[in-house]
Design a protein around this motif. Structure first.
Motif, PDB file in Angstrom:
ATOM      1  N   MET A  79      41.657  18.746  50.383  1.00 27.33           N
ATOM      2  CA  MET A  79      42.444  17.803  50.721  1.00 27.33           C
ATOM      3  C   MET A  79      43.997  18.176  51.018  1.00 27.33           C
ATOM      4  O   MET A  79      44.309  19.161  50.552  1.00 27.33           O
ATOM      5  CB  MET A  79      42.351  16.865  49.340  1.00 27.33           C
ATOM      6  N   VAL A  80      44.446  17.213  51.529  1.00 29.51           N
ATOM      7  CA  VAL A  80      46.072  17.282  51.932  1.00 29.51           C
ATOM      8  C   VAL A  80      46.704  15.949  51.280  1.00 29.51           C
ATOM      9  O   VAL A  80      46.175  14.969  51.069  1.00 29.51           O
ATOM     10  CB  VAL A  80      46.399  17.444  53.346  1.00 29.51           C
ATOM     11  N   ALA A  81      47.917  16.101  50.705  1.00 25.34           N
ATOM     12  CA  ALA A  81      48.559  15.162  49.976  1.00 25.34           C
ATOM     13  C   ALA A  81      49.972  15.204  50.110  1.00 25.34           C
ATOM     14  O   ALA A  81      50.755  16.224  50.544  1.00 25.34           O
ATOM     15  CB  ALA A  81      48.323  15.375  48.391  1.00 25.34           C
ATOM     16  N   GLN A  86      57.223   5.065  48.641  1.00 26.30           N
ATOM     17  CA  GLN A  86      56.748   4.855  47.434  1.00 26.30           C
ATOM     18  C   GLN A  86      55.205   5.089  47.211  1.00 26.30           C
ATOM     19  O   GLN A  86      54.545   4.748  46.195  1.00 26.30           O
ATOM     20  CB  GLN A  86      57.080   3.371  46.572  1.00 26.30           C
ATOM     21  N   ASN A  87      54.397   5.865  48.119  1.00 24.46           N
ATOM     22  CA  ASN A  87      52.982   6.106  48.185  1.00 24.46           C
ATOM     23  C   ASN A  87      52.717   7.458  48.308  1.00 24.46           C
ATOM     24  O   ASN A  87      53.329   8.019  49.167  1.00 24.46           O
ATOM     25  CB  ASN A  87      52.584   5.046  49.347  1.00 24.46           C
ATOM     26  N   ILE A  88      51.552   7.747  47.663  1.00 24.89           N
ATOM     27  CA  ILE A  88      50.786   9.210  47.867  1.00 24.89           C
ATOM     28  C   ILE A  88      49.784   8.769  48.746  1.00 24.89           C
ATOM     29  O   ILE A  88      49.021   7.776  48.581  1.00 24.89           O
ATOM     30  CB  ILE A  88      50.222   9.671  46.358  1.00 24.89           C
ATOM     31  N   PHE A  89      49.672   9.748  49.654  1.00 27.53           N
ATOM     32  CA  PHE A  89      48.458   9.597  50.804  1.00 27.53           C
ATOM     33  C   PHE A  89      47.516  10.897  50.298  1.00 27.53           C
ATOM     34  O   PHE A  89      48.123  11.921  50.395  1.00 27.53           O
ATOM     35  CB  PHE A  89      48.857   9.599  51.883  1.00 27.53           C
ATOM     36  N   ILE A  90      46.289  10.769  50.351  1.00 28.09           N
ATOM     37  CA  ILE A  90      45.462  11.837  50.147  1.00 28.09           C
ATOM     38  C   ILE A  90      44.360  11.850  51.220  1.00 28.09           C
ATOM     39  O   ILE A  90      43.827  10.806  51.485  1.00 28.09           O
ATOM     40  CB  ILE A  90      44.581  11.728  49.029  1.00 28.09           C
ATOM     41  N   LEU A  91      44.526  12.801  52.086  1.00 31.26           N
ATOM     42  CA  LEU A  91      43.701  13.067  53.253  1.00 31.26           C
ATOM     43  C   LEU A  91      42.632  14.132  53.229  1.00 31.26           C
ATOM     44  O   LEU A  91      42.844  14.959  52.570  1.00 31.26           O
ATOM     45  CB  LEU A  91      44.681  13.408  54.663  1.00 31.26           C
ATOM     46  N   ARG A  92      41.518  13.988  53.898  1.00 32.60           N
ATOM     47  CA  ARG A  92      40.511  14.998  53.977  1.00 32.60           C
ATOM     48  C   ARG A  92      41.203  16.380  54.763  1.00 32.60           C
ATOM     49  O   ARG A  92      41.984  15.954  55.869  1.00 32.60           O
ATOM     50  CB  ARG A  92      39.236  14.516  54.665  1.00 32.60           C
ATOM     51  N   ALA A  93      40.903  17.318  54.199  1.00 28.59           N
ATOM     52  CA  ALA A  93      41.524  18.566  54.971  1.00 28.59           C
ATOM     53  C   ALA A  93      40.865  18.935  56.334  1.00 28.59           C
ATOM     54  O   ALA A  93      41.507  19.432  57.148  1.00 28.59           O
ATOM     55  CB  ALA A  93      41.604  19.844  53.661  1.00 28.59           C
ATOM     56  N   ASP A  95      39.329  16.821  58.423  1.00 33.25           N
ATOM     57  CA  ASP A  95      39.535  15.830  59.620  1.00 33.25           C
ATOM     58  C   ASP A  95      40.742  14.732  59.594  1.00 33.25           C
ATOM     59  O   ASP A  95      40.881  14.156  60.362  1.00 33.25           O
ATOM     60  CB  ASP A  95      38.153  14.951  60.041  1.00 33.25           C
ATOM     61  N   GLY A  96      41.563  14.874  58.713  1.00 35.33           N
ATOM     62  CA  GLY A  96      42.690  14.134  58.375  1.00 35.33           C
ATOM     63  C   GLY A  96      42.436  12.656  57.870  1.00 35.33           C
ATOM     64  O   GLY A  96      43.276  11.788  57.935  1.00 35.33           O
ATOM     65  N   SER A  97      41.174  12.395  57.568  1.00 38.42           N
ATOM     66  CA  SER A  97      40.796  10.956  57.159  1.00 38.42           C
ATOM     67  C   SER A  97      41.413  10.703  55.891  1.00 38.42           C
ATOM     68  O   SER A  97      41.497  11.291  55.208  1.00 38.42           O
ATOM     69  CB  SER A  97      39.397  10.725  57.279  1.00 38.42           C
ATOM     70  N   LEU A  98      41.549   9.213  55.646  1.00 38.01           N
ATOM     71  CA  LEU A  98      42.338   9.024  54.359  1.00 38.01           C
ATOM     72  C   LEU A  98      41.318   8.845  53.529  1.00 38.01           C
ATOM     73  O   LEU A  98      40.346   8.326  53.418  1.00 38.01           O
ATOM     74  CB  LEU A  98      42.750   7.333  54.672  1.00 38.01           C
ATOM     75  N   ILE A  99      41.404   9.660  52.287  1.00 42.34           N
ATOM     76  CA  ILE A  99      40.571   9.434  51.057  1.00 42.34           C
ATOM     77  C   ILE A  99      41.009   8.377  50.162  1.00 42.34           C
ATOM     78  O   ILE A  99      40.174   7.703  49.780  1.00 42.34           O
ATOM     79  CB  ILE A  99      40.763  10.826  50.353  1.00 42.34           C
ATOM     80  N   GLU A 100      42.320   8.187  49.842  1.00 39.28           N
ATOM     81  CA  GLU A 100      42.998   7.190  48.784  1.00 39.28           C
ATOM     82  C   GLU A 100      44.326   7.176  49.264  1.00 39.28           C
ATOM     83  O   GLU A 100      45.175   8.187  49.432  1.00 39.28           O
ATOM     84  CB  GLU A 100      42.664   7.716  47.339  1.00 39.28           C
ATOM     85  N   GLN A 101      44.894   6.030  48.647  1.00 35.82           N
ATOM     86  CA  GLN A 101      46.328   5.723  48.739  1.00 35.82           C
ATOM     87  C   GLN A 101      46.914   5.118  47.472  1.00 35.82           C
ATOM     88  O   GLN A 101      45.989   4.291  46.858  1.00 35.82           O
ATOM     89  CB  GLN A 101      46.809   4.763  49.824  1.00 35.82           C
ATOM     90  N   GLY A 135      39.913   9.023  41.973  1.00 35.88           N
ATOM     91  CA  GLY A 135      38.593   9.140  41.684  1.00 35.88           C
ATOM     92  C   GLY A 135      38.222   7.619  41.363  1.00 35.88           C
ATOM     93  O   GLY A 135      39.400   6.882  41.189  1.00 35.88           O
ATOM     94  N   PRO A 136      37.086   7.216  41.469  1.00 37.00           N
ATOM     95  CA  PRO A 136      36.698   5.749  41.209  1.00 37.00           C
ATOM     96  C   PRO A 136      36.984   5.240  39.937  1.00 37.00           C
ATOM     97  O   PRO A 136      37.169   4.083  39.810  1.00 37.00           O
ATOM     98  CB  PRO A 136      35.140   5.882  41.549  1.00 37.00           C
ATOM     99  N   GLN A 137      36.964   6.242  38.711  1.00 34.68           N
ATOM    100  CA  GLN A 137      37.215   5.780  37.373  1.00 34.68           C
ATOM    101  C   GLN A 137      38.529   6.144  37.159  1.00 34.68           C
ATOM    102  O   GLN A 137      38.794   5.917  35.794  1.00 34.68           O
ATOM    103  CB  GLN A 137      36.246   6.120  36.711  1.00 34.68           C
ATOM    104  N   ALA A 138      39.408   6.612  37.817  1.00 41.85           N
ATOM    105  CA  ALA A 138      40.751   7.196  37.455  1.00 41.85           C
ATOM    106  C   ALA A 138      41.686   5.961  36.900  1.00 41.85           C
ATOM    107  O   ALA A 138      41.544   4.974  37.812  1.00 41.85           O
ATOM    108  CB  ALA A 138      41.323   8.045  38.417  1.00 41.85           C
ATOM    109  N   PRO A 139      42.464   6.275  36.114  1.00 41.49           N
ATOM    110  CA  PRO A 139      43.637   5.313  35.694  1.00 41.49           C
ATOM    111  C   PRO A 139      44.573   5.101  36.775  1.00 41.49           C
ATOM    112  O   PRO A 139      44.805   5.699  37.398  1.00 41.49           O
ATOM    113  CB  PRO A 139      44.047   5.800  34.414  1.00 41.49           C
ATOM    114  N   ARG A 140      44.947   3.906  36.813  1.00 44.72           N
ATOM    115  CA  ARG A 140      46.166   3.414  37.907  1.00 44.72           C
ATOM    116  C   ARG A 140      47.516   3.805  37.417  1.00 44.72           C
ATOM    117  O   ARG A 140      48.315   4.018  38.336  1.00 44.72           O
ATOM    118  CB  ARG A 140      46.065   1.836  38.117  1.00 44.72           C
TER     119      ARG A 140
END
Length: 207
Positions: A79-81, A86-93, A95-101, A135-140
């Protein structure tokens, strides 16, 4: 222009043939060099991945808003972050697609993030370090670690340990997931650059 594996084998075989004509005995040893990718972020919020050997662009992904501040990035094999506004962007290393914001809450980001496992560590102007698990169960809401002074540089990940400096000359180290600091080091002068890990046991700081 790269020869490729087959082209390199043919060139090596031809070189050995010519050497043997001169009476020189030669052999070929094959070494595998891993793929190396360079990641870059621009002030306009574009993240790029480049093949370090050929210079070929692997992918380019715009994130956030081009008129917001974009930080330096952190990368792992997966991943690339980076932070935009005010936002964090996590991309797949790959292909550059967005994993999570994720929106940063409770402070203004001061520099780029560090990555340890699936946790992103973002320094704030107040000297705090915010740890966001993904992750899906991670706290906000983030876990918050404290230090004195203003942060101007991205934290440094050493394995699963995180270290960051402040302008008060304080270096704080934490073990993610454990409360409090692992240790704090007070230098006589303000720290003028990011911490640099020099394996296996040294951390370099510029004052």
């Amino acid at each position: 222009q790269p020869l490729g594996v087959e082209g390199a084998n043919q060139a090596a075989a031809e070189k050995i043939r010519l050497l043997k004509l001169d009476g020189i005995d030669a052999t070929v040893q094959q070494k595998v060099v891993p793929d190396v990718t360079l990641y870059m972020s621009s002030s306009r919020g574009v993240v790029q991945a480049m093949d370090a050997e050929t210079g070929r662009m692997r992918w380019a992904t715009p994130v956030g808003r081009s008129d917001y501040l974009t930080t330096e990035l952190a990368a792992t094999d997966d991943m690339v972050a980076l932070v935009n506004g005010q936002n964090i962007f996590i991309l797949r290393a790959d292909d550059g697609s967005l994993i999570e914001q994720r929106r940063i809450v409770g402070g203004a980001p001061a520099a780029g993030p560090a990555i340890a496992g699936t946790t992103m560590f973002v320094p704030t102007l107040s000297g705090q370090l915010h740890a966001y698990r993904f992750g899906p169960q991670a706290p906000r809401w983030p876990e918050i670690y404290y230090s004195k002074g203003t942060v101007r540089f991205a934290p440094t990940a050493v394995g699963h340990h995180i270290m960051w400096p402040t302008d008060h000359g304080i270096i704080t180290a934490i073990d993610p997931g454990r409360p409090g600091a692992k240790f704090r080091l007070l230098l006589e002068d303000p720290i003028a650059g990011p911490l640099v890990y020099s394996p296996p046991t040294q951390m370099l700081a510029v004052t």
